[in-house]
Every structure is written in C-alpha cells, then in structure tokens.
Design a protein around this motif. Structure first.
Motif, short mmCIF file in Angstrom:
data_model
loop_
_atom_site.label_atom_id
_atom_site.label_comp_id
_atom_site.label_asym_id
_atom_site.label_seq_id
_atom_site.Cartn_x
_atom_site.Cartn_y
_atom_site.Cartn_z
N MET A 1 49.95 26.80 95.79
CA MET A 1 49.42 27.92 94.92
C MET A 1 49.61 27.33 93.28
SD MET A 1 51.46 31.57 94.18
CE MET A 1 51.46 32.11 95.95
N GLU A 2 48.53 27.93 92.74
CA GLU A 2 48.36 27.54 91.26
C GLU A 2 48.98 28.58 90.36
OE1 GLU A 2 44.59 26.53 88.41
OE2 GLU A 2 44.41 26.22 90.68
N TYR A 3 49.49 28.04 89.43
CA TYR A 3 50.40 28.67 88.59
C TYR A 3 49.70 28.71 87.01
CZ TYR A 3 54.17 29.20 91.92
OH TYR A 3 54.73 29.57 92.98
N ARG A 4 48.54 29.07 86.94
CA ARG A 4 47.78 28.74 85.81
C ARG A 4 48.16 29.74 84.89
NH1 ARG A 4 41.85 29.43 87.00
NH2 ARG A 4 42.30 27.49 88.30
N ASN A 5 48.51 31.01 85.12
CA ASN A 5 48.77 31.96 84.13
C ASN A 5 50.19 31.46 83.44
OD1 ASN A 5 46.41 33.61 84.44
ND2 ASN A 5 47.55 34.93 85.86
N LEU A 6 51.20 31.12 84.40
CA LEU A 6 52.28 30.71 84.07
C LEU A 6 52.55 29.77 82.90
CD1 LEU A 6 55.38 30.90 84.14
CD2 LEU A 6 55.48 29.44 86.15
N GLN A 7 51.46 28.62 83.33
CA GLN A 7 51.20 27.43 82.27
C GLN A 7 50.78 27.94 81.18
OE1 GLN A 7 52.21 24.08 83.03
NE2 GLN A 7 51.88 24.02 80.87
N THR A 8 49.87 29.01 81.11
CA THR A 8 49.19 29.40 79.73
C THR A 8 50.22 30.00 79.10
OG1 THR A 8 46.93 29.76 80.84
CG2 THR A 8 47.42 31.08 78.81
N LEU A 9 51.20 30.87 79.59
CA LEU A 9 52.32 31.45 78.97
C LEU A 9 53.26 30.55 78.41
CD1 LEU A 9 54.00 33.98 78.13
CD2 LEU A 9 54.91 33.72 80.48
N ILE A 10 53.70 29.30 79.02
CA ILE A 10 54.46 28.40 78.66
C ILE A 10 53.73 27.65 77.34
CG2 ILE A 10 55.33 26.03 79.09
CD1 ILE A 10 55.96 27.15 81.85
N ASP A 11 52.59 27.37 77.47
CA ASP A 11 51.80 26.80 76.19
C ASP A 11 51.72 27.52 75.09
OD1 ASP A 11 51.29 24.65 78.20
OD2 ASP A 11 49.14 25.12 78.56
N ILE A 12 51.51 28.76 75.33
CA ILE A 12 51.62 29.63 74.18
C ILE A 12 53.00 29.74 73.56
CG2 ILE A 12 51.45 32.22 73.61
CD1 ILE A 12 49.14 32.42 75.58
N LYS A 13 54.09 29.96 74.33
CA LYS A 13 55.30 30.02 73.72
C LYS A 13 55.70 28.40 72.96
CE LYS A 13 57.46 33.62 75.30
NZ LYS A 13 58.09 34.62 74.38
N ILE A 14 55.19 27.31 73.65
CA ILE A 14 55.51 26.27 72.92
C ILE A 14 54.67 26.03 71.62
CG2 ILE A 14 54.88 23.56 72.99
CD1 ILE A 14 56.13 23.90 76.00
N ALA A 15 53.51 26.77 71.50
CA ALA A 15 52.57 26.23 70.21
C ALA A 15 53.14 27.52 69.50
CB ALA A 15 51.16 26.79 70.85
N ASN A 16 53.72 28.52 69.62
CA ASN A 16 54.10 29.42 68.70
C ASN A 16 55.34 28.78 68.08
OD1 ASN A 16 52.25 31.26 68.94
ND2 ASN A 16 53.36 32.58 70.65
N PHE A 17 56.30 28.28 68.88
CA PHE A 17 57.58 27.69 68.38
C PHE A 17 57.28 26.59 67.60
CE2 PHE A 17 60.42 23.96 68.70
CZ PHE A 17 61.38 24.30 68.17
N ILE A 18 56.20 25.70 67.70
CA ILE A 18 55.70 24.33 66.78
C ILE A 18 55.29 24.72 65.54
CG2 ILE A 18 54.18 22.57 66.59
CD1 ILE A 18 54.55 22.09 69.88
N ASN A 19 54.41 26.07 65.58
CA ASN A 19 53.71 26.52 64.50
C ASN A 19 54.92 27.46 63.55
OD1 ASN A 19 51.53 27.28 62.89
ND2 ASN A 19 51.88 29.43 63.64
N GLU A 20 55.80 28.17 64.16
CA GLU A 20 56.83 28.77 63.32
C GLU A 20 57.71 27.78 62.68
OE1 GLU A 20 58.80 32.48 64.58
OE2 GLU A 20 57.70 31.83 66.49
N TYR A 21 58.32 26.59 63.59
CA TYR A 21 59.17 25.54 63.10
C TYR A 21 58.46 24.70 62.05
CZ TYR A 21 62.97 22.19 63.60
OH TYR A 21 64.17 21.51 63.46
#
Length: 132
Positions: A1-21
C-alpha cells in the motif's frame, strides 16, 4: 500500500519547520546589540518551541521528551540537556523544585541540543553529555 498522502503531510511539516526555524533570525534581529539578537534567551526558547512542535508530531506516543539532566548508576550527572527522548512508561518522575528533572540513563533513547550555529567547541561540549 502506498502512503503518498502521509508522505506529503510529513514533507509539509518538515518544510514548515525549516522555514520557521530559518526565519527566527529575522524575528529576533537587532543590529544595535552585541550579538545581533534582540533577546538571546527568547530566541533560544522560540527555537525550542519549534522543535517541540516537530517532535510532538513525529514521535510515537510511547516516547516522550523533556529537558533536564541524565543520571547513571555510577552517580554521574550530565549538564542540562535541551532535549531528552525517553520512555515515559518506564521513567520515574525525579524532579526538584518544578524546574530540574532527572532521567535515569536506562530510560533515555537520545539527547539533543538546540543551537543556532554549531561550533566545534559546542559540539565537543555536547558530546560530553553522553555518559558511559
């Protein structure tokens, strides 16, 4: 089973963290003071809160994190650690005056330090916190 949506959510969270930091430099910038920061303590706390948001999203519930000191069976105690990942279900609550928490080495899975810029000297000081 592919977890594309989960990976997208994780990528968004990490990108937001890096941007805010990265943007915290602008938020606390003040060229009129010696170190260039409006208030270094608040700057550090803000970065720690960003890491708190990321950890609360990413860590499995069986783990928790906090700040404090690690103690081993030989009585050695580390200096204060910014982040301590530990097994909450097996960690006794050892606290003094609501501010200083102690974690037995056996329940600790990892430690981390929050630094704006990491120098070699700071890295060496941080590795001293790993007790044998």
């Amino acid at each position: 089973m592919e977890y594309r949506n989960l990976q997208t959510l994780i990528d968004i969270k990490i990108a937001n963290f890096i941007n805010e930091y990265e943007n915290t430099n602008q938020l606390f910038k003040n060229s009129d003071v010696k170190n260039g920061l409006l208030h270094p303590g608040e700057y550090g706390i803000y970065k720690e809160l960003l890491i708190d948001k990321l950890l609360s999203f990413a860590l499995p519930k069986k783990f928790s994190y906090g700040t404090g000191f690690i103690i081993n069976t030989n009585g050695k105690i580390t200096s204060q650690c910014d982040i301590i990942l530990y097994d909450e279900g097996n960690a006794p609550f050892l606290e003094i005056d609501n501010t200083n928490r102690f974690f037995p080495q056996e329940v600790v899975y990892g430690i981390g330090e929050v630094k704006s810029k990491l120098t070699k000297k700071q890295l060496l000081r941080s590795t001293d916190k790993i007790i044998q």
